[in-house]
Design a protein around this motif. Structure first.
Motif, PDB file in Angstrom:
ATOM      1  N   VAL A 176       3.434  -3.920  -3.274  1.00 55.82           N
ATOM      2  CA  VAL A 176       3.273  -2.477  -3.047  1.00 55.82           C
ATOM      3  C   VAL A 176       3.759  -2.107  -1.648  1.00 55.82           C
ATOM      4  N   VAL A 177       3.487  -2.977  -0.684  1.00 48.94           N
ATOM      5  CA  VAL A 177       3.924  -2.742   0.697  1.00 48.94           C
ATOM      6  C   VAL A 177       5.449  -2.808   0.788  1.00 48.94           C
TER       7      VAL A 177
ATOM      8  N   GLY B  50      10.767   0.119   0.876  1.00 48.08           N
ATOM      9  CA  GLY B  50      12.081   0.193   0.249  1.00 48.08           C
ATOM     10  C   GLY B  50      12.810  -1.129   0.220  1.00 48.08           C
ATOM     11  N   LEU B  51      12.054  -2.240   0.186  1.00 45.68           N
ATOM     12  CA  LEU B  51      12.652  -3.572   0.226  1.00 45.68           C
ATOM     13  C   LEU B  51      12.448  -4.304  -1.095  1.00 45.68           C
ATOM     14  N   SER B  52      13.431  -5.103  -1.477  1.00 47.12           N
ATOM     15  CA  SER B  52      13.315  -5.939  -2.663  1.00 47.12           C
ATOM     16  C   SER B  52      12.345  -7.077  -2.382  1.00 47.12           C
ATOM     17  N   PHE B  53      11.476  -7.351  -3.334  1.00 42.48           N
ATOM     18  CA  PHE B  53      10.436  -8.366  -3.123  1.00 42.48           C
ATOM     19  C   PHE B  53      10.312  -9.198  -4.387  1.00 42.48           C
ATOM     20  N   ALA B  54      10.797 -10.426  -4.331  1.00 40.62           N
ATOM     21  CA  ALA B  54      10.742 -11.327  -5.488  1.00 40.62           C
ATOM     22  C   ALA B  54      10.459 -12.736  -4.989  1.00 40.62           C
ATOM     23  N   PRO B  55       9.189 -13.020  -4.672  1.00 45.65           N
ATOM     24  CA  PRO B  55       8.860 -14.330  -4.091  1.00 45.65           C
ATOM     25  C   PRO B  55       9.077 -15.469  -5.068  1.00 45.65           C
TER      26      PRO B  55
ATOM     27  N   ASP C 257      16.909  -6.987  12.055  1.00 47.23           N
ATOM     28  CA  ASP C 257      15.600  -7.640  11.983  1.00 47.23           C
ATOM     29  C   ASP C 257      14.493  -6.679  12.417  1.00 47.23           C
ATOM     30  N   ALA C 258      14.723  -6.034  13.554  1.00 53.78           N
ATOM     31  CA  ALA C 258      13.711  -5.140  14.110  1.00 53.78           C
ATOM     32  C   ALA C 258      13.470  -3.946  13.188  1.00 53.78           C
ATOM     33  N   HIS C 259      14.540  -3.417  12.622  1.00 55.06           N
ATOM     34  CA  HIS C 259      14.410  -2.269  11.723  1.00 55.06           C
ATOM     35  C   HIS C 259      13.597  -2.641  10.486  1.00 55.06           C
ATOM     36  N   ARG C 260      13.888  -3.794   9.908  1.00 55.25           N
ATOM     37  CA  ARG C 260      13.152  -4.248   8.722  1.00 55.25           C
ATOM     38  C   ARG C 260      11.686  -4.498   9.058  1.00 55.25           C
ATOM     39  N   MET C 261      11.446  -5.135  10.186  1.00 54.50           N
ATOM     40  CA  MET C 261      10.091  -5.441  10.623  1.00 54.50           C
ATOM     41  C   MET C 261       9.273  -4.163  10.780  1.00 54.50           C
ATOM     42  N   VAL C 262       9.869  -3.175  11.413  1.00 54.58           N
ATOM     43  CA  VAL C 262       9.179  -1.907  11.643  1.00 54.58           C
ATOM     44  C   VAL C 262       8.885  -1.201  10.327  1.00 54.58           C
ATOM     45  N   LYS C 263       9.820  -1.255   9.391  1.00 52.50           N
ATOM     46  CA  LYS C 263       9.590  -0.614   8.095  1.00 52.50           C
ATOM     47  C   LYS C 263       8.372  -1.210   7.401  1.00 52.50           C
TER      48      LYS C 263
ATOM     49  N   VAL D 116       5.753  -2.700   8.909  1.00 55.18           N
ATOM     50  CA  VAL D 116       4.559  -2.279   9.635  1.00 55.18           C
ATOM     51  C   VAL D 116       4.184  -0.852   9.231  1.00 55.18           C
ATOM     52  N   GLU D 117       5.171   0.028   9.192  1.00 56.57           N
ATOM     53  CA  GLU D 117       4.906   1.410   8.793  1.00 56.57           C
ATOM     54  C   GLU D 117       4.406   1.480   7.352  1.00 56.57           C
ATOM     55  N   ALA D 118       4.925   0.609   6.496  1.00 56.43           N
ATOM     56  CA  ALA D 118       4.474   0.578   5.105  1.00 56.43           C
ATOM     57  C   ALA D 118       3.018   0.134   5.019  1.00 56.43           C
ATOM     58  N   ALA D 119       2.638  -0.834   5.844  1.00 65.04           N
ATOM     59  CA  ALA D 119       1.241  -1.285   5.857  1.00 65.04           C
ATOM     60  C   ALA D 119       0.317  -0.129   6.254  1.00 65.04           C
ATOM     61  N   TRP D 120       0.720   0.627   7.246  1.00 66.32           N
ATOM     62  CA  TRP D 120      -0.081   1.791   7.641  1.00 66.32           C
ATOM     63  C   TRP D 120      -0.166   2.805   6.504  1.00 66.32           C
ATOM     64  N   ALA D 121       0.963   3.040   5.846  1.00 67.77           N
ATOM     65  CA  ALA D 121       0.983   4.020   4.752  1.00 67.77           C
ATOM     66  C   ALA D 121       0.061   3.588   3.617  1.00 67.77           C
ATOM     67  N   VAL D 122       0.059   2.292   3.306  1.00 67.19           N
ATOM     68  CA  VAL D 122      -0.814   1.784   2.250  1.00 67.19           C
ATOM     69  C   VAL D 122      -2.283   1.972   2.650  1.00 67.19           C
ATOM     70  N   LEU D 123      -2.622   1.616   3.876  1.00 71.38           N
ATOM     71  CA  LEU D 123      -3.996   1.794   4.337  1.00 71.38           C
ATOM     72  C   LEU D 123      -4.406   3.256   4.263  1.00 71.38           C
ATOM     73  N   ASP D 124      -3.558   4.146   4.756  1.00 73.77           N
ATOM     74  CA  ASP D 124      -3.897   5.569   4.767  1.00 73.77           C
ATOM     75  C   ASP D 124      -4.108   6.093   3.352  1.00 73.77           C
ATOM     76  N   ARG D 125      -3.271   5.664   2.433  1.00 73.21           N
ATOM     77  CA  ARG D 125      -3.393   6.114   1.044  1.00 73.21           C
ATOM     78  C   ARG D 125      -4.664   5.562   0.389  1.00 73.21           C
ATOM     79  N   VAL D 126      -4.939   4.293   0.615  1.00 78.07           N
ATOM     80  CA  VAL D 126      -6.137   3.680   0.043  1.00 78.07           C
ATOM     81  C   VAL D 126      -7.391   4.365   0.588  1.00 78.07           C
ATOM     82  N   ALA D 127      -7.439   4.606   1.900  1.00 81.31           N
ATOM     83  CA  ALA D 127      -8.606   5.250   2.508  1.00 81.31           C
ATOM     84  C   ALA D 127      -8.775   6.671   1.991  1.00 81.31           C
ATOM     85  N   ARG D 128      -7.679   7.369   1.815  1.00 86.32           N
ATOM     86  CA  ARG D 128      -7.749   8.750   1.314  1.00 86.32           C
ATOM     87  C   ARG D 128      -8.339   8.806  -0.094  1.00 86.32           C
TER      88      ARG D 128
END
Length: 219
Positions: free
Chosen positions: A52-53, A58-63, A98-104, A106-118
């Motif tokens: 979800v994060v 906006g990143l592909s995630f297929a572990p 690298d930095a751009h992806r990393m920041v995205k 971190v921002e996604a983690a905040w967005a998930v927290l904010d949405r869950v708390a709301r």
């Protein structure tokens, strides 16, 4: 493993009491347990939640397969319940990409927290002994921690409180600026934290409590 899947590089931070397994390339995807093996299992069990994060970023995630690439000795902070030791991988230089992806992430983690708390009820299910913060107290705790984390990056802003949207956005925006501009492992050493470690710690804390709220919102 399909062609789409990618190996998950994992670092284990452990003491005799507690261990953390952290996905090196996915800030915030870190789980804890009593042993490294149990922490690795918990990490894998949270892949769907972390997806979800990644989607939010906006990143592909297929572990694919999980590979331990590093083990580090934990500290008293590890025992207390937070990942505390930078890994060798986190000492590598950051490219702009690298930095751009990393920041995205971190921002996604905040967005998930904010949405869950709301979406969560104000009162959360208590633990077996009646313990545990309710929703608003958890949010206040996360914001206070982020203010402390910001100081580790040389960021000096007023401490925000729950509901203070402008103050929260200012603090998080300044953290993002510092992380996005970091280009080497030495860039933030004099301030206190390495950029990759800072991203991991900040995103982990936001997600750890987002998932706690989700778990304790259930009847």
């Amino acid at each position: 493993m399909s062609a789409r899947n990618r190996p998950v590089r994992v670092a284990i931070e452990a003491t005799e009491k507690r261990a953390f397994a952290s996905a090196v390339d996915w800030p915030g995807w870190s789980r804890t347990a009593k042993t490294g093996e149990a922490a690795l299992q918990a990490l894998a069990e949270h892949a769907e939640r972390y997806a979800v994060v990644a989607a939010q970023a906006g990143l592909s995630f297929a572990p694919g397969e999980y590979t331990i690439i590093e083990r580090v000795r934990g500290t008293a902070t590890t025992d207390f319940g937070a990942p505390d030791v930078p890994t060798a991988a986190e000492r590598q230089p950051l490219t702009s990409a690298d930095a751009h992806r990393m920041v995205k992430l971190v921002e996604a983690a905040w967005a998930v927290l904010d949405r869950v708390a709301r979406d969560a009820p104000p009162s959360l299910r208590k633990g077996p002994r009646g313990g545990g913060r309710d929703r608003d107290a958890i949010v206040e705790h996360v914001l206070a921690a982020e203010h402390a984390y910001a100081r580790k990056l040389g960021v000096k802003v007023a401490a925000p409180h729950r509901g203070e949207k402008t103050a929260i956005a200012t603090m998080r925006g300044t953290i993002v600026e510092v992380l996005r501009d970091a280009r080497s492992a030495d860039a933030l050493v004099e301030r206190g934290w390495l950029p990759r470690y800072a991203a991991r710690r900040i995103a982990w804390h936001a997600l750890d409590h987002a998932w706690e709220i989700e778990n304790r919102s259930q009847a």
